[in-house]
Scaffold this active site. Sequence first.
Site, mmCIF file in Angstrom:
data_model
loop_
_atom_site.group_PDB
_atom_site.id
_atom_site.type_symbol
_atom_site.label_atom_id
_atom_site.label_comp_id
_atom_site.label_asym_id
_atom_site.label_seq_id
_atom_site.Cartn_x
_atom_site.Cartn_y
_atom_site.Cartn_z
ATOM 1 N N CYS A 2 0.971 -1.081 -0.031
ATOM 2 C CA CYS A 2 -0.012 0.152 0.113
ATOM 3 C C CYS A 2 0.974 1.285 0.000
ATOM 4 C CB CYS A 2 -0.758 0.094 1.202
ATOM 5 S SG CYS A 2 -1.945 -1.515 1.245
ATOM 6 N N ARG A 27 3.319 -0.472 -7.560
ATOM 7 C CA ARG A 27 3.251 -1.407 -6.676
ATOM 8 C C ARG A 27 2.090 -2.417 -6.397
ATOM 9 N NH1 ARG A 27 7.594 -0.733 -3.127
ATOM 10 N NH2 ARG A 27 8.897 1.019 -3.606
ATOM 11 N N TRP A 74 -4.209 -2.332 -1.376
ATOM 12 C CA TRP A 74 -4.664 -3.429 -1.552
ATOM 13 C C TRP A 74 -5.667 -3.872 -0.530
ATOM 14 C CZ3 TRP A 74 -4.080 -7.294 -5.212
ATOM 15 C CH2 TRP A 74 -3.231 -7.202 -6.091
ATOM 16 N N ASN A 98 -1.268 1.791 6.389
ATOM 17 C CA ASN A 98 -0.601 0.389 5.804
ATOM 18 C C ASN A 98 -0.333 -0.394 6.823
ATOM 19 O OD1 ASN A 98 -0.463 1.900 3.436
ATOM 20 N ND2 ASN A 98 1.894 2.053 3.489
ATOM 21 N N GLY A 99 -0.636 -1.730 6.464
ATOM 22 C CA GLY A 99 -0.344 -2.787 7.616
ATOM 23 C C GLY A 99 -1.547 -3.391 8.310
ATOM 24 N N GLU A 478 17.446 -23.625 3.262
ATOM 25 C CA GLU A 478 17.037 -22.191 2.580
ATOM 26 C C GLU A 478 18.272 -21.347 3.277
ATOM 27 O OE1 GLU A 478 15.879 -18.363 1.248
ATOM 28 O OE2 GLU A 478 15.809 -20.550 0.345
ATOM 29 N N LYS A 482 20.859 -19.057 1.111
ATOM 30 C CA LYS A 482 21.268 -17.491 1.213
ATOM 31 C C LYS A 482 22.587 -17.305 1.516
ATOM 32 C CE LYS A 482 17.289 -16.133 0.469
ATOM 33 N NZ LYS A 482 17.151 -17.197 -0.524
ATOM 34 N N GLU A 485 24.735 -18.032 -1.718
ATOM 35 C CA GLU A 485 24.348 -17.009 -3.046
ATOM 36 C C GLU A 485 24.892 -15.603 -2.808
ATOM 37 O OE1 GLU A 485 20.509 -17.306 -4.230
ATOM 38 O OE2 GLU A 485 19.539 -16.702 -2.340
ATOM 39 N N HIS A 501 25.200 -39.688 10.831
ATOM 40 C CA HIS A 501 25.163 -40.434 9.632
ATOM 41 C C HIS A 501 26.120 -39.921 8.566
ATOM 42 C CE1 HIS A 501 21.782 -43.057 10.519
ATOM 43 N NE2 HIS A 501 21.568 -42.224 11.341
ATOM 44 N N LYS A 601 17.562 -12.824 -11.340
ATOM 45 C CA LYS A 601 16.440 -12.637 -10.610
ATOM 46 C C LYS A 601 15.512 -14.036 -10.994
ATOM 47 C CE LYS A 601 13.821 -11.585 -7.190
ATOM 48 N NZ LYS A 601 14.241 -11.948 -6.008
#
Length: 606
Positions: A2, A27, A74, A98-99, A478, A482, A485, A501, A601
């Site tokens: 927003c 946006r 939104w 917003n929020g 993940e 991060k 990369e 193991h 991207k």
Amino acid sequence: MCGIVGVVGHQKAESFILEGLRRLEYRGYDSAGLGVIDRAGKLHRLRAAGKVQALADKIPAGLGGTTAVGHTRWATHGAASDDNAHPHMAGRVLVVHNGIIENFKSLREELAARGRTFSSQTDTEVVAHLIDQEMQSGKDPVEAFRAVLPRLQGAFALGVLIDGESSFIMGARKGAPLIAGMGEDEGYLGSDPLALSGHARRIMFLEDGDMVIIRKGAIEAFDRDGARVERALVPAETSHVLAEKGNHRHFMEKEIHEQPEMIGRTVSHYVDAFENRVHDISGLDFRGASRLVIVGCGTAAYAGEIARYWFGSLARLAVEVEIASEFRYRDPVFLPGDIALFISQSGETADTLEAMRLAAAAGVQTLALVNTAHSTIAREASLVVPTLAGPEIGVASTKAFTCQLSALACLAVLAGRHRGHLDRAQEAGHVASLLAAPGLMVRAIESEDEIEKLAQGIAGYPTVLYLGRNQYFPLALEAALKLKEISYIHAEGYAAGELKHGPIALIEEGMPVIVIAPHDALFDKTRSSIQQVASRGAHVIALTDPDGASALAGEAARIVTLPSGSQLTSVLLFASAVQLLAYHVAVYKGTDVDQPRNLAKSVTVE
């Protein structure tokens, strides 16, 4: 995301607001509105569902506003309609927001019991009523606003006008971005420097918890305790790209900090906050599903791996998670009743798109979990289940990942209800926890200073290990991705129970081992893994919650304590911590954080 834009002391305030709202159109939004005070001090409110142009068409000629705020929305609480569009009013008070206000239902019930009536389905309207109520009790507008802020729970940014008061705008932020600015003779308020670029000469980046009073020649800022504070006014960037970064060094940093707002936006798309219930999705029925096949690449695949635990636990639905580049070439077998879910931030990932086409050709219902509504994957899927992360510029995915998890959590709750494994009270509990996630994320990100201090020590090592159990095992994968990369450090994620193991052979003196260790049903198992690697010389960094921190005192070299979350939200909080750790290691090493070498991207070729 927003958008908020405001101005005080402008000769054509409504024209400035329209320009600022148009800059924020990219946006995404579904309604727009503005409040403007004319030269006589009278407040006018104009709102329209649809595009900014629909709002512009409603502005009467010769309005002559001097002070105004505007908003693009939104739809979250309440459908996209004129009545639910911002600004919202009560008495003399006009608010844009917003929020999410997490406790809006209890506040609304309290206000209704005092005879207040509501004209919208939004959480925002309660803020206007609360301020107006304080003013009715005798407080001036600034005192009233200050009295209301501590009562609001969640992540939010607010802009406030008072009818008859054209000399100032009020604003406040908690977990959602907000800035103040100064021009030649005007004062400004905005959620994004982009809306003020070319107008504000100096910008003030408000800190979390700040309240601000903006006048033509001055900005007064107050901290969360109400104490007057000095915030630096810095030269405003004229480049739109630089303005979009705000006060952040990199887009990745900015996007990590946007997560409370974006998570809230995504969750609100899927749930009814009044009823604490997940909306049904037309065309999607998990009752007869034999299996859910989740397909993605990289971070998207790890989001699917985490969701596998949720669908199994909440809905007793069998889930297979596939890497798109392998799935499309291995002649997959589909079963009657399969549903296939394809996850892609861009909606253009080549392997994921081709895997979806393969499933569609086999007659399987295909769901697209994407952040780009008009992408190829979205156009070709049977159904689109969106994430609402807004544009993500940094190559390393952050807010797109946590928004994927937020949407998947909502779908898992929906599947649990469809399949009869969640009763009404259980569903309401899970939805309440998801609605609380933005506020918890704000608190998790407050650990950034502590996490930044860890970065220098980690940056000097060639290898870092991450450990986790249950849903935190894919998060460990993940986390390692991060770090790899953007810092180019070799990192691996392992299931903590797999140490003996093979991976334990890697442990050597001083090696950083980062353990995701919430105080859950498997905490004692994870604690045992910490003891095993610590006894072999590892430098253990435990990411945990308050109960876990107490239990691990003296057993880990460093402990980062995050808020306690639920089954569906704690992984979001730990995600923000591992993102911040990777970011600060990369910054310390001096790598190109937003555009790491060899990466793009959107991977649109094999």
